[in-house]
Design a protein around this motif. Structure first.
Motif, PDB file in Angstrom:
ATOM      1  N   GLY A  81       6.407  -9.754  90.397  1.00 27.79           N
ATOM      2  CA  GLY A  81       7.658  -9.049  90.518  1.00 27.79           C
ATOM      3  C   GLY A  81       8.559  -9.030  89.301  1.00 27.79           C
ATOM      4  O   GLY A  81       9.702  -8.630  89.399  1.00 27.79           O
ATOM      5  N   ASN A  82       8.082  -9.478  88.142  1.00 24.04           N
ATOM      6  CA  ASN A  82       8.919  -9.387  86.949  1.00 24.04           C
ATOM      7  C   ASN A  82       8.052  -9.389  85.697  1.00 24.04           C
ATOM      8  O   ASN A  82       6.844  -9.453  85.772  1.00 24.04           O
ATOM      9  CB  ASN A  82       9.958 -10.521  86.899  1.00 24.04           C
ATOM     10  N   GLU A  83       8.682  -9.334  84.556  1.00 26.46           N
ATOM     11  CA  GLU A  83       7.981  -9.235  83.272  1.00 26.46           C
ATOM     12  C   GLU A  83       7.848 -10.581  82.562  1.00 26.46           C
ATOM     13  O   GLU A  83       7.631 -10.625  81.361  1.00 26.46           O
ATOM     14  CB  GLU A  83       8.727  -8.246  82.363  1.00 26.46           C
ATOM     15  N   THR A  84       7.984 -11.679  83.280  1.00 26.51           N
ATOM     16  CA  THR A  84       7.970 -13.005  82.663  1.00 26.51           C
ATOM     17  C   THR A  84       6.619 -13.343  82.060  1.00 26.51           C
ATOM     18  O   THR A  84       6.539 -14.081  81.099  1.00 26.51           O
ATOM     19  CB  THR A  84       8.374 -14.076  83.707  1.00 26.51           C
ATOM     20  N   GLY A  85       5.539 -12.801  82.592  1.00 23.15           N
ATOM     21  CA  GLY A  85       4.215 -13.076  82.053  1.00 23.15           C
ATOM     22  C   GLY A  85       3.561 -14.258  82.741  1.00 23.15           C
ATOM     23  O   GLY A  85       3.596 -14.356  83.954  1.00 23.15           O
ATOM     24  N   VAL A  86       2.970 -15.157  81.951  1.00 19.90           N
ATOM     25  CA  VAL A  86       2.277 -16.311  82.513  1.00 19.90           C
ATOM     26  C   VAL A  86       2.804 -17.597  81.882  1.00 19.90           C
ATOM     27  O   VAL A  86       3.354 -17.598  80.790  1.00 19.90           O
ATOM     28  CB  VAL A  86       0.746 -16.226  82.316  1.00 19.90           C
ATOM     29  N   LEU A  87       2.595 -18.680  82.586  1.00 18.04           N
ATOM     30  CA  LEU A  87       2.959 -20.014  82.135  1.00 18.04           C
ATOM     31  C   LEU A  87       1.691 -20.853  82.085  1.00 18.04           C
ATOM     32  O   LEU A  87       1.033 -21.025  83.113  1.00 18.04           O
ATOM     33  CB  LEU A  87       3.971 -20.636  83.108  1.00 18.04           C
ATOM     34  N   ARG A  88       1.311 -21.323  80.901  1.00 15.38           N
ATOM     35  CA  ARG A  88       0.180 -22.245  80.766  1.00 15.38           C
ATOM     36  C   ARG A  88       0.687 -23.593  81.269  1.00 15.38           C
ATOM     37  O   ARG A  88       1.560 -24.199  80.665  1.00 15.38           O
ATOM     38  CB  ARG A  88      -0.275 -22.339  79.317  1.00 15.38           C
ATOM     39  N   ILE A  89       0.173 -24.053  82.408  1.00 19.08           N
ATOM     40  CA  ILE A  89       0.711 -25.242  83.073  1.00 19.08           C
ATOM     41  C   ILE A  89       0.373 -26.502  82.270  1.00 19.08           C
ATOM     42  O   ILE A  89      -0.786 -26.792  82.022  1.00 19.08           O
ATOM     43  CB  ILE A  89       0.179 -25.372  84.510  1.00 19.08           C
ATOM     44  N   GLU A  90       1.419 -27.224  81.886  1.00 18.89           N
ATOM     45  CA  GLU A  90       1.264 -28.475  81.154  1.00 18.89           C
ATOM     46  C   GLU A  90       1.905 -29.638  81.898  1.00 18.89           C
ATOM     47  O   GLU A  90       1.761 -30.787  81.508  1.00 18.89           O
ATOM     48  CB  GLU A  90       1.872 -28.330  79.755  1.00 18.89           C
ATOM     49  N   GLY A  91       2.636 -29.346  82.953  1.00 20.05           N
ATOM     50  CA  GLY A  91       3.270 -30.392  83.740  1.00 20.05           C
ATOM     51  C   GLY A  91       3.836 -29.819  85.022  1.00 20.05           C
ATOM     52  O   GLY A  91       4.023 -28.607  85.159  1.00 20.05           O
ATOM     53  N   LEU A  92       4.069 -30.706  85.970  1.00 19.07           N
ATOM     54  CA  LEU A  92       4.563 -30.319  87.280  1.00 19.07           C
ATOM     55  C   LEU A  92       5.437 -31.454  87.782  1.00 19.07           C
ATOM     56  O   LEU A  92       5.117 -32.624  87.560  1.00 19.07           O
ATOM     57  CB  LEU A  92       3.369 -30.097  88.221  1.00 19.07           C
ATOM     58  N   GLY A  93       6.535 -31.129  88.437  1.00 22.80           N
ATOM     59  CA  GLY A  93       7.406 -32.162  88.972  1.00 22.80           C
ATOM     60  C   GLY A  93       8.155 -31.670  90.181  1.00 22.80           C
ATOM     61  O   GLY A  93       8.037 -30.516  90.582  1.00 22.80           O
ATOM     62  N   PHE A  94       8.934 -32.580  90.775  1.00 20.13           N
ATOM     63  CA  PHE A  94       9.777 -32.183  91.896  1.00 20.13           C
ATOM     64  C   PHE A  94      11.087 -32.937  91.828  1.00 20.13           C
ATOM     65  O   PHE A  94      11.190 -33.979  91.202  1.00 20.13           O
ATOM     66  CB  PHE A  94       9.083 -32.400  93.250  1.00 20.13           C
ATOM     67  N   PHE A  95      12.107 -32.368  92.440  1.00 13.80           N
ATOM     68  CA  PHE A  95      13.430 -32.945  92.516  1.00 13.80           C
ATOM     69  C   PHE A  95      13.808 -32.899  93.991  1.00 13.80           C
ATOM     70  O   PHE A  95      14.034 -31.822  94.547  1.00 13.80           O
ATOM     71  CB  PHE A  95      14.408 -32.117  91.670  1.00 13.80           C
ATOM     72  N   ASP A  96      13.830 -34.066  94.641  1.00 11.06           N
ATOM     73  CA  ASP A  96      14.136 -34.126  96.065  1.00 11.06           C
ATOM     74  C   ASP A  96      15.498 -33.520  96.349  1.00 11.06           C
ATOM     75  O   ASP A  96      16.407 -33.655  95.530  1.00 11.06           O
ATOM     76  CB  ASP A  96      14.142 -35.579  96.554  1.00 11.06           C
ATOM     77  N   PRO A  97      15.675 -32.851  97.430  1.00 13.45           N
ATOM     78  CA  PRO A  97      14.708 -32.718  98.508  1.00 13.45           C
ATOM     79  C   PRO A  97      13.888 -31.430  98.476  1.00 13.45           C
ATOM     80  O   PRO A  97      12.940 -31.295  99.239  1.00 13.45           O
ATOM     81  CB  PRO A  97      15.610 -32.703  99.750  1.00 13.45           C
ATOM     82  N   ASP A  98      14.180 -30.470  97.546  1.00 14.07           N
ATOM     83  CA  ASP A  98      13.599 -29.149  97.753  1.00 14.07           C
ATOM     84  C   ASP A  98      13.293 -28.337  96.498  1.00 14.07           C
ATOM     85  O   ASP A  98      13.113 -27.135  96.579  1.00 14.07           O
ATOM     86  CB  ASP A  98      14.524 -28.328  98.649  1.00 14.07           C
ATOM     87  N   ILE A  99      13.212 -28.973  95.330  1.00 14.42           N
ATOM     88  CA  ILE A  99      12.946 -28.244  94.088  1.00 14.42           C
ATOM     89  C   ILE A  99      11.604 -28.672  93.493  1.00 14.42           C
ATOM     90  O   ILE A  99      11.300 -29.864  93.420  1.00 14.42           O
ATOM     91  CB  ILE A  99      14.057 -28.486  93.040  1.00 14.42           C
ATOM     92  N   VAL A 100      10.808 -27.697  93.075  1.00 16.52           N
ATOM     93  CA  VAL A 100       9.548 -27.947  92.368  1.00 16.52           C
ATOM     94  C   VAL A 100       9.686 -27.321  90.982  1.00 16.52           C
ATOM     95  O   VAL A 100      10.238 -26.222  90.838  1.00 16.52           O
ATOM     96  CB  VAL A 100       8.344 -27.331  93.115  1.00 16.52           C
ATOM     97  N   THR A 101       9.196 -28.024  89.954  1.00 16.14           N
ATOM     98  CA  THR A 101       9.340 -27.563  88.576  1.00 16.14           C
ATOM     99  C   THR A 101       7.981 -27.511  87.888  1.00 16.14           C
ATOM    100  O   THR A 101       7.186 -28.439  87.994  1.00 16.14           O
ATOM    101  CB  THR A 101      10.262 -28.510  87.778  1.00 16.14           C
ATOM    102  N   PHE A 102       7.727 -26.411  87.187  1.00 16.40           N
ATOM    103  CA  PHE A 102       6.525 -26.244  86.374  1.00 16.40           C
ATOM    104  C   PHE A 102       6.940 -26.258  84.914  1.00 16.40           C
ATOM    105  O   PHE A 102       7.909 -25.601  84.541  1.00 16.40           O
ATOM    106  CB  PHE A 102       5.839 -24.911  86.683  1.00 16.40           C
ATOM    107  N   TYR A 103       6.201 -26.986  84.078  1.00 14.90           N
ATOM    108  CA  TYR A 103       6.462 -27.063  82.644  1.00 14.90           C
ATOM    109  C   TYR A 103       5.256 -26.490  81.905  1.00 14.90           C
ATOM    110  O   TYR A 103       4.125 -26.666  82.344  1.00 14.90           O
ATOM    111  CB  TYR A 103       6.648 -28.520  82.196  1.00 14.90           C
ATOM    112  N   GLY A 104       5.483 -25.852  80.767  1.00 14.98           N
ATOM    113  CA  GLY A 104       4.364 -25.350  79.990  1.00 14.98           C
ATOM    114  C   GLY A 104       4.804 -24.456  78.859  1.00 14.98           C
ATOM    115  O   GLY A 104       5.920 -24.557  78.359  1.00 14.98           O
TER     116      GLY A 104
END
Length: 152
Positions: A81-104
């Motif tokens: 749904g947007n022009e952001t492209g792709v993220l080469r995943i280099e890390g993953l995390g979460f912030f309780d209670p409801d946030i997920v974060t992708f790094y790359g």
């Protein structure tokens, strides 16, 4: 507080371990139920935040996706749904209670981070060519799964 009364069978039924079941077209993957690692089933789901539970399952999906890749490709994430492209995943995390974060990094090698509420979670895993021929493909799913095993 929950004052509902449960029979022994109902209580046992509510504490059943999570399952992962997949069905694929013939020749396109393994069918059946997967055994989940102890690191994911160690604590009951009711004791996990939505973010932690999503984080653990994402690691399993990434690891499974990487098992199907050859040495010329590694996992990345596509955006709908947007022009952001792709993220080469280099890390993953979460912030309780409801946030997920992708790094790359993006396709140009620029740093990138996606912060997403679990209710909006929509991840498309993609295979991208390894950026340089002299580098082994990164298998982030296996690295993250090892961290899950060490966490308590």
């Amino acid at each position: 507080m929950n004052d509902s009364i449960q029979t022994t069978a109902e209580a046992a039924e509510n504490e059943v371990l999570p399952r992962q079941v997949e069905a694929h077209a013939k020749g396109c993957g393994e069918n059946g139920e997967r055994q989940l690692p102890e690191s994911v089933t160690r604590r009951p789901i009711k004791q996990k935040s939505a973010a932690e539970w999503a984080y653990e399952r994402l690691i399993l999906y990434i690891q499974n996706f990487e098992e199907q890749l050859d040495n010329e490709h590694e996992v990345a994430m596509g955006f709908a749904g947007n022009e952001t492209g792709v993220l080469r995943i280099e890390g993953l995390g979460f912030f309780d209670p409801d946030i997920v974060t992708f790094y790359g990094t993006d396709e140009m090698g620029g740093r990138m981070q996606l912060i997403q509420h679990v209710s909006q979670l929509n991840v498309a895993l993609r295979a991208l060519p390894v950026p340089r021929e002299d580098v082994e493909p990164r298998r982030i799913g296996f690295e993250l799964a090892a961290e899950l095993e060490q966490a308590d």
